[in-house]
Design an enzyme around this catalytic site. Sequence first.
Site, mmCIF file in Angstrom:
data_model
loop_
_atom_site.group_PDB
_atom_site.id
_atom_site.type_symbol
_atom_site.label_atom_id
_atom_site.label_comp_id
_atom_site.label_asym_id
_atom_site.label_seq_id
_atom_site.Cartn_x
_atom_site.Cartn_y
_atom_site.Cartn_z
ATOM 1 N N TYR A 274 -8.729 2.791 -31.447
ATOM 2 C CA TYR A 274 -7.823 2.928 -30.305
ATOM 3 C C TYR A 274 -7.451 1.572 -29.732
ATOM 4 O O TYR A 274 -8.293 0.716 -29.461
ATOM 5 C CB TYR A 274 -8.450 3.782 -29.201
ATOM 6 C CG TYR A 274 -7.581 3.847 -27.969
ATOM 7 C CD1 TYR A 274 -6.408 4.599 -27.974
ATOM 8 C CD2 TYR A 274 -7.907 3.122 -26.830
ATOM 9 C CE1 TYR A 274 -5.584 4.632 -26.864
ATOM 10 C CE2 TYR A 274 -7.086 3.159 -25.709
ATOM 11 C CZ TYR A 274 -5.922 3.915 -25.733
ATOM 12 O OH TYR A 274 -5.108 3.943 -24.634
ATOM 13 N N HIS B 223 4.930 -0.774 -19.927
ATOM 14 C CA HIS B 223 4.056 -0.475 -18.797
ATOM 15 C C HIS B 223 4.415 -1.271 -17.544
ATOM 16 O O HIS B 223 3.864 -1.005 -16.464
ATOM 17 C CB HIS B 223 2.595 -0.738 -19.174
ATOM 18 C CG HIS B 223 2.002 0.303 -20.077
ATOM 19 N ND1 HIS B 223 2.642 0.757 -21.204
ATOM 20 C CD2 HIS B 223 0.827 0.987 -20.022
ATOM 21 C CE1 HIS B 223 1.887 1.666 -21.805
ATOM 22 N NE2 HIS B 223 0.783 1.822 -21.100
ATOM 23 N N ASN C 77 -5.432 -3.243 -19.085
ATOM 24 C CA ASN C 77 -6.457 -2.282 -18.741
ATOM 25 C C ASN C 77 -7.506 -2.944 -17.868
ATOM 26 O O ASN C 77 -8.044 -3.979 -18.228
ATOM 27 C CB ASN C 77 -7.100 -1.750 -20.030
ATOM 28 C CG ASN C 77 -7.313 -0.259 -19.986
ATOM 29 O OD1 ASN C 77 -7.588 0.284 -18.929
ATOM 30 N ND2 ASN C 77 -7.192 0.389 -21.130
ATOM 31 N N TYR D 150 -19.127 4.376 27.142
ATOM 32 C CA TYR D 150 -19.597 4.233 25.764
ATOM 33 C C TYR D 150 -19.003 3.010 25.072
ATOM 34 O O TYR D 150 -19.629 2.386 24.232
ATOM 35 C CB TYR D 150 -19.231 5.474 24.951
ATOM 36 C CG TYR D 150 -20.039 6.709 25.236
ATOM 37 C CD1 TYR D 150 -21.018 6.730 26.221
ATOM 38 C CD2 TYR D 150 -19.823 7.879 24.507
ATOM 39 C CE1 TYR D 150 -21.751 7.870 26.486
ATOM 40 C CE2 TYR D 150 -20.548 9.032 24.762
ATOM 41 C CZ TYR D 150 -21.503 9.017 25.753
ATOM 42 O OH TYR D 150 -22.234 10.150 26.009
ATOM 43 N N ARG E 267 -21.412 0.405 26.228
ATOM 44 C CA ARG E 267 -22.829 0.689 26.020
ATOM 45 C C ARG E 267 -23.169 0.946 24.550
ATOM 46 O O ARG E 267 -24.258 0.606 24.078
ATOM 47 C CB ARG E 267 -23.201 1.918 26.865
ATOM 48 C CG ARG E 267 -24.661 2.246 26.817
ATOM 49 C CD ARG E 267 -25.108 3.302 27.811
ATOM 50 N NE ARG E 267 -24.111 4.158 28.384
ATOM 51 C CZ ARG E 267 -24.214 5.493 28.426
ATOM 52 N NH1 ARG E 267 -25.252 6.092 27.862
ATOM 53 N NH2 ARG E 267 -23.282 6.202 28.993
ATOM 54 N N PHE F 261 -12.302 1.700 -16.969
ATOM 55 C CA PHE F 261 -11.063 1.449 -16.229
ATOM 56 C C PHE F 261 -10.902 2.353 -15.026
ATOM 57 O O PHE F 261 -10.034 2.134 -14.176
ATOM 58 C CB PHE F 261 -9.849 1.645 -17.153
ATOM 59 C CG PHE F 261 -9.891 2.957 -17.891
ATOM 60 C CD1 PHE F 261 -9.694 4.159 -17.244
ATOM 61 C CD2 PHE F 261 -10.163 2.976 -19.250
ATOM 62 C CE1 PHE F 261 -9.745 5.363 -17.920
ATOM 63 C CE2 PHE F 261 -10.211 4.182 -19.946
ATOM 64 C CZ PHE F 261 -9.998 5.383 -19.277
ATOM 65 N N GLU G 163 -4.798 11.688 -19.097
ATOM 66 C CA GLU G 163 -5.470 11.027 -17.976
ATOM 67 C C GLU G 163 -5.410 11.986 -16.794
ATOM 68 O O GLU G 163 -4.545 11.881 -15.920
ATOM 69 C CB GLU G 163 -4.788 9.685 -17.701
ATOM 70 C CG GLU G 163 -4.928 8.752 -18.903
ATOM 71 C CD GLU G 163 -3.844 7.707 -19.010
ATOM 72 O OE1 GLU G 163 -3.047 7.561 -18.057
ATOM 73 O OE2 GLU G 163 -3.776 7.029 -20.056
#
Length: 511
Positions: free
Chosen positions: A52, A82, A194, A279, A282, A328, A413
């Site tokens: 791959y 991409h 990646n 508050y 405090r 990834f 994915e």
Amino acid sequence: MSLTLIPGAVPLSAWRAIHAGAAFALDPACADAVAAGAKAVEAILAKGAPVYGINTGFGKLASVRIEAADLARLQRNIVLSHAAGVGEAMPADTLRLMLALKMASLAQGASGIRPQTLAFMAAMAERGLIPVVPAQGSVGASGDLAPLAHMAAAMIGVGEFLVEGERVPAAEALVRASLVPLELGPKEGLALLNGTQFSTACALAGLFAAETAFRAALVTGALSTDAARGSDAPFDPRIHALRRHRGQIETAAALRVLMAGSAIRASHLVGDERVQDPYCLRCQPQVMGAALDLLRQAAGTLEIEANGVSDNPLIFADTVEALSGGNFHAEPVAFAADQIALALCEIGSLAERRIAMLVDPALSGLPAFLTPSPGLNSGFMIAQVTAAALVSENKQRAYPASVDSIPTSANQEDHVSMAAHGARRLSPMAENLAAVVAIELLAAGQGCDFHVGLASSPALERVRARLRAAVPTLGEDRYFHPDIAAAAGLVRSGALAEAAGADALPSICGD
């Protein structure tokens, strides 16, 4: 002076320095691991089996075998296809940090890139070439593909670089820098794309800003307590020792140091019928301490991530293997970003309540809206509204990004982290917080000015002097925006912590 980065062992303080503009270089000792990884890729290719990302397609197309003659084109195509980001370009300091993170990851030898590719990236950094990367397009799994693709595209001469703040076509910028566009070898396009370096850089940028704002808010919180003539009894160490939270204990200790020796605080002990403070005064150790613990937890996660290898497949040179996995997936970064967002939100929420307390004469005992002539003057009335608006904006942004997911790549994915936009929102949130803390600084300083003849602590007097050197006391109403801008500059720069004595304040990212 240049920082030397030892891949896998870089402290957060070094990443922070790089984000601030420090020069850096990789430890030369990493060269052997990089060369071994590249040789392993050659050996894997020689075997002829499909692997791959080396001789196959990507994502859903992983079953498509690519012939040897097309391997270089395969890597170039993945970069170009991409590079599909949209939106405004990310800030140069974050992109420079992203480049350094990617270099440190690749330098560990598990990505299979060639030594000359890493040397090309080092030359880019040295010569001030920062790839232009659009902010939007990553879902935080299969890595930050779109943003990192824009970085890789610039390296092959496509897209743009930032050069001394100017956007320059990549091919032209490379020529100016005496660099030849990179020709990608097998696996290199995928190795560059990646990984989680975009999300991690954005999260680290948010973390660094959060640390600065946290420390400033401790200072302004102490100053507000003085302005309201509040008690320091809630900061007694015995209270916090019983609860045992480290952040709470350290926060209370810092507040005690900040207020030690204050004549304003001492005046609380004479003729004050109040039994307990609100508050927002405090409970500062409890709220700010919890935020400190949360930020430290996120910092630990991001330090690990910044030193890891997060691309796919990973190359193991000792056994000449390429193993596909899921490093990834940026879930750790997404969780860390959500933690930082929650802390930013709560620090601002508490600070805004202190501003609201100071402008309310029933609670603070000070003139209404901190002006000597209420009615004719509105004083801090709308400054508090601005703080409230910013706090509400941060509340809306603090919704966890990590609980979202949307399938991508034809369901290959099918679960993603959303780390990228979870991390990207942090810097704008930190900017909002800086403005809120700046308004509190102005309000608290103004409140202390009404205690004529009484001094605050030495630490807080130094803070007041630093404030008054930039912004005078508010008498008659005036154009307020420049005052807030000047005070925000003090917050963002770390000047408040420096004036108060930084050693007394808790740290998150180390020295």
